[in-house]
Scaffold this active site. Structure first.
Site, PDB file in Angstrom:
ATOM      1  N   GLU A 230       5.483   5.479  -8.517  1.00  0.00           N
ATOM      2  CA  GLU A 230       4.925   5.140  -9.830  1.00  0.00           C
ATOM      3  C   GLU A 230       3.723   4.213  -9.700  1.00  0.00           C
ATOM      4  O   GLU A 230       3.752   3.256  -8.924  1.00  0.00           O
ATOM      5  CB  GLU A 230       6.012   4.455 -10.662  1.00  0.00           C
ATOM      6  CG  GLU A 230       5.649   4.258 -12.123  1.00  0.00           C
ATOM      7  CD  GLU A 230       6.909   3.953 -12.935  1.00  0.00           C
ATOM      8  OE1 GLU A 230       7.592   4.901 -13.374  1.00  0.00           O
ATOM      9  OE2 GLU A 230       7.218   2.761 -13.101  1.00  0.00           O
ATOM     10  N   HIS A 398      19.720  -2.725  -8.899  1.00  0.00           N
ATOM     11  CA  HIS A 398      18.553  -2.082  -8.276  1.00  0.00           C
ATOM     12  C   HIS A 398      17.833  -1.212  -9.302  1.00  0.00           C
ATOM     13  O   HIS A 398      17.030  -0.364  -8.960  1.00  0.00           O
ATOM     14  CB  HIS A 398      18.996  -1.253  -7.072  1.00  0.00           C
ATOM     15  CG  HIS A 398      19.612   0.058  -7.459  1.00  0.00           C
ATOM     16  ND1 HIS A 398      20.607   0.170  -8.393  1.00  0.00           N
ATOM     17  CD2 HIS A 398      19.359   1.325  -7.037  1.00  0.00           C
ATOM     18  CE1 HIS A 398      20.944   1.438  -8.543  1.00  0.00           C
ATOM     19  NE2 HIS A 398      20.205   2.167  -7.730  1.00  0.00           N
TER      20      HIS A 398
HETATM   21  N1  LIG Z   1      10.032   2.494 -12.979  1.00  0.00           N
HETATM   22  C1  LIG Z   1      10.846   3.563 -12.892  1.00  0.00           C
HETATM   23  N2  LIG Z   1      12.187   3.370 -12.723  1.00  0.00           N
HETATM   24  C2  LIG Z   1      12.975   4.443 -12.641  1.00  0.00           C
HETATM   25  C3  LIG Z   1      12.493   5.747 -12.737  1.00  0.00           C
HETATM   26  N3  LIG Z   1      13.536   6.615 -12.599  1.00  0.00           N
HETATM   27  C4  LIG Z   1      14.623   5.859 -12.399  1.00  0.00           C
HETATM   28  N4  LIG Z   1      14.294   4.558 -12.431  1.00  0.00           N
HETATM   29  C5  LIG Z   1      15.156   3.386 -12.190  1.00  0.00           C
HETATM   30  O1  LIG Z   1      15.491   3.376 -10.822  1.00  0.00           O
HETATM   31  C6  LIG Z   1      16.877   3.174 -10.643  1.00  0.00           C
HETATM   32  C7  LIG Z   1      17.204   4.005  -9.430  1.00  0.00           C
HETATM   33  O2  LIG Z   1      18.513   4.253  -9.276  1.00  0.00           O
HETATM   34  P1  LIG Z   1      19.198   5.023  -8.033  1.00  0.00           P
HETATM   35  O3  LIG Z   1      20.643   4.920  -8.346  1.00  0.00           O
HETATM   36  O4  LIG Z   1      18.678   6.398  -7.997  1.00  0.00           O
HETATM   37  O5  LIG Z   1      18.842   4.325  -6.775  1.00  0.00           O
HETATM   38  C8  LIG Z   1      17.507   3.648 -11.940  1.00  0.00           C
HETATM   39  O6  LIG Z   1      18.674   2.923 -12.255  1.00  0.00           O
HETATM   40  C9  LIG Z   1      16.432   3.390 -12.978  1.00  0.00           C
HETATM   41  O7  LIG Z   1      16.578   2.145 -13.596  1.00  0.00           O
HETATM   42  C10 LIG Z   1      11.084   5.926 -12.923  1.00  0.00           C
HETATM   43  O8  LIG Z   1      10.589   7.042 -13.000  1.00  0.00           O
HETATM   44  N5  LIG Z   1      10.329   4.816 -12.989  1.00  0.00           N
HETATM   45 MN   LIG Z   2      18.043   4.726  -4.852  1.00  0.00          MN
END
Ligand SMILES: Nc1nc2c(ncn2[C@@H]2O[C@H](COP(=O)(O)O)[C@@H](O)[C@H]2O)c(=O)[nH]1
Ligand SMILES: [Mn+2]
Ligand SMILES: [Mn+2]
Length: 474
Positions: A230, A398
């Site tokens: 991003e 996270h």
């Molecule tokens: N800034 C962004 N944050 C995002 C996006 N898609 C997901 N997310 C966040 O990342 C965590 C990743 O979780 P994981 O379990 O796959 O490690 C998720 O909880 C979201 O809060 C994005 O496109 N942009």
């Molecule tokens: Mn992850």
């Protein structure tokens, strides 16, 4: 107490869980196992929760191995939600004498990486289309050149980024210029653990160490689902001194990378799920959760070595995703530096107080350590600093955490309007149209209460806020 919460607690009791809540912290245990340590979940009352995640957490806390070892504590972060493989995302597990491969899963060292660049949003947006086209070529169409020698690959798997750099400085093989490698060398200290865990190439897929040139094991690819790269803007800085020390200033462009160990993590994770099953003592009943710990000393150390091998691969995967980005910035904007702020794993087992700490979707938050908490492609992301809170097992969320399943968003009849999905103004670059829906901001919990609850609990402090400009999702 709110009626909704009362209903949840009653439903959990009917499902065999003993649950208490003080408005901030849940304590959860299987009714049938009064000797298991209660698992704690930090969760403000206004955030959504699913009973299944509590079930998974209580079962994790109740794990035992017939040959010994013990679960000391289990804690979950506010982005807590059910996991597909039986372990809730956001779980942190402290054990002694045993390790639980399933408590990390197959995306070993999935993690977040953050860079900043002194480039204005206006200058960036003026060349947005050219940037997007080039990055699509790199990330989606495989036009990248990330071949490396089997020597470099072997060094990486054994000795992480420092090992890879030593080999690659001699023979760059087109994946990075010599000048870039010097910069990478200087940045190693901003990778958690210095970008190295003691691995063993024997645990990796054979093709990675075979004589010759390694071309593909998912290296420099984002991976599907909620993984992303991003482009963001540093919207506000709260802790100016710390941000300054970390090279972060208001108005800068930022790049956040979320990816893991791709084919190598899968190889290791699947193999060890199988091994844990085969190693389970004959005649002993399998745990109801299907999650199997390892207690034999040799197996424990072999598993940790295999996990480390995949973790090293993930460090390079994120590094190369960032290198492709930096290369493209230079091509389009001249001599723009985009230094690393920090790279941190959230799926990993590490030594902790004479035992082990396994995090599945939780960010290490030791005192003074950078903590990266993304929101969604339509919400603010946060750069925080850890406070080293022992009660939280030095761990923070996270992310915001999933609130709605992919299925519920994509099913026929679901409201998929931009307004309902929170997609207004979101610039999502993907080859799969369904990603915009499955990964829409509405899929995630609101990030503010997730972050605030952790600040109030003394787990992290805010350093800077980042707002999304465009997001690549594979
Ligand atoms: N800034 C962004 N944050 C995002 C996006 N898609 C997901 N997310 C966040 O990342 C965590 C990743 O979780 P994981 O379990 O796959 O490690 C998720 O909880 C979201 O809060 C994005 O496109 N942009
Ligand atoms: Mn992850
Ligand atoms: Mn992942």
């Amino acid at each position: 107490m709110q009626p909704k919460l009362n209903r949840l607690l009653r439903a959990l009791a009917r499902e065999g869980l003993e649950v208490t809540y003080d408005g901030r912290l849940y304590s959860v245990r299987l009714q049938a196992d009064a000797n298991a340590p209660p698992a704690e979940v930090l969760l403000p009352p206004d955030l959504p929760v699913e009973g299944k995640a509590f079930q998974q957490l209580a079962h994790l806390a109740a794990l035992r191995h017939p040959s010994g070892g013990e679960v000391l504590r289990v804690r979950a972060t506010p982005d807590f939600h059910p996991g597909d493989s039986g372990v809730a995302i956001g779980s942190v597990l402290h054990t002694r004498g045993l390790v639980v491969p399933g408590a990390v899963g197959t995306d070993i060292n999935c993690g977040m990486r953050l860079h900043v660049a002194d480039l204005s949003v206006d200058d960036f947006l003026a060349r947005r289309d050219a940037f997007v086209e080039r990055m699509k070529g790199h990330y989606f169409f495989g036009t990248r050149d990330v071949a490396m020698s089997s020597r470099a690959s072997t060094a990486l798997l054994r000795d992480g980024i420092p090992g890879w750099l030593l080999e690659t400085l001699d023979a760059p093989l087109g994946c990075a210029r010599a000048a870039d490698l010097k910069q990478l060398d200087a940045e190693v200290e901003r990778i958690h653990l210095g970008g190295v865990l003691r691995g063993n190439p024997d645990w990796a897929p054979e093709a990675l160490t075979r004589e010759g040139v390694v071309r593909d094991a998912g290296l420099a690819t984002i991976g599907g689902g909620n993984h992303f790269v991003e482009v963001q803007r540093v919207e506000a800085v709260e802790d100016r001194a710390r941000a300054w020390a970390w090279g972060v200033r208001e108005g800068q462009l930022a790049f956040m990378i979320h990816s893991g160990s791709r084919d190598v993590g899968k190889h290791v994770g699947v193999a060890w799920k199988d091994r844990a099953r085969k190693a389970w003592p004959q005649g002993a009943p399998f745990p109801d959760s299907g999650i199997l710990p390892l207690a034999d000393e040799t197996l424990v150390s072999q598993y940790l070595e295999a996990e480390a091998t995949a973790a090293n691969y993930a460090f390079l995967n994120r590094l190369l995703l960032a290198e492709l980005l930096r290369q493209t910035l230079r091509e389009l904007f001249g001599d723009v530096e985009a230094p690393l702020v920090y790279d941190v794993p959230h799926n990993i087992t590490l030594p902790h107080e004479g035992g082990f700490l396994a995090r599945k979707g939780a960010c290490p938050a030791a005192a003074e350590q950078p903590v990266i908490i993304p929101g969604s492609m339509g919400a603010t992301s946060f750069l925080m600093v850890g406070c080293g809170d022992a009660r939280a097992l030095e761990s923070a969320s996270h992310g915001a955490g999933r609130a709605r399943s992919r299925f519920s968003l994509a099913r026929a009849g679901a409201d998929q309007s931009e307004a309902a999905l929170g997609l207004k103004g979101v610039d999502c670059i993907s080859l799969r149209e369904e990603r915009r829906v499955e990964e829409a901001p509405a899929a995630y919990k609101p990030i503010r209460p997730v972050v605030d609850s952790q600040v109030e609990a003394g787990i992290v402090r805010e350093v800077a806020r980042l707002s999304p400009l465009l997001t690549f999702k594979a």
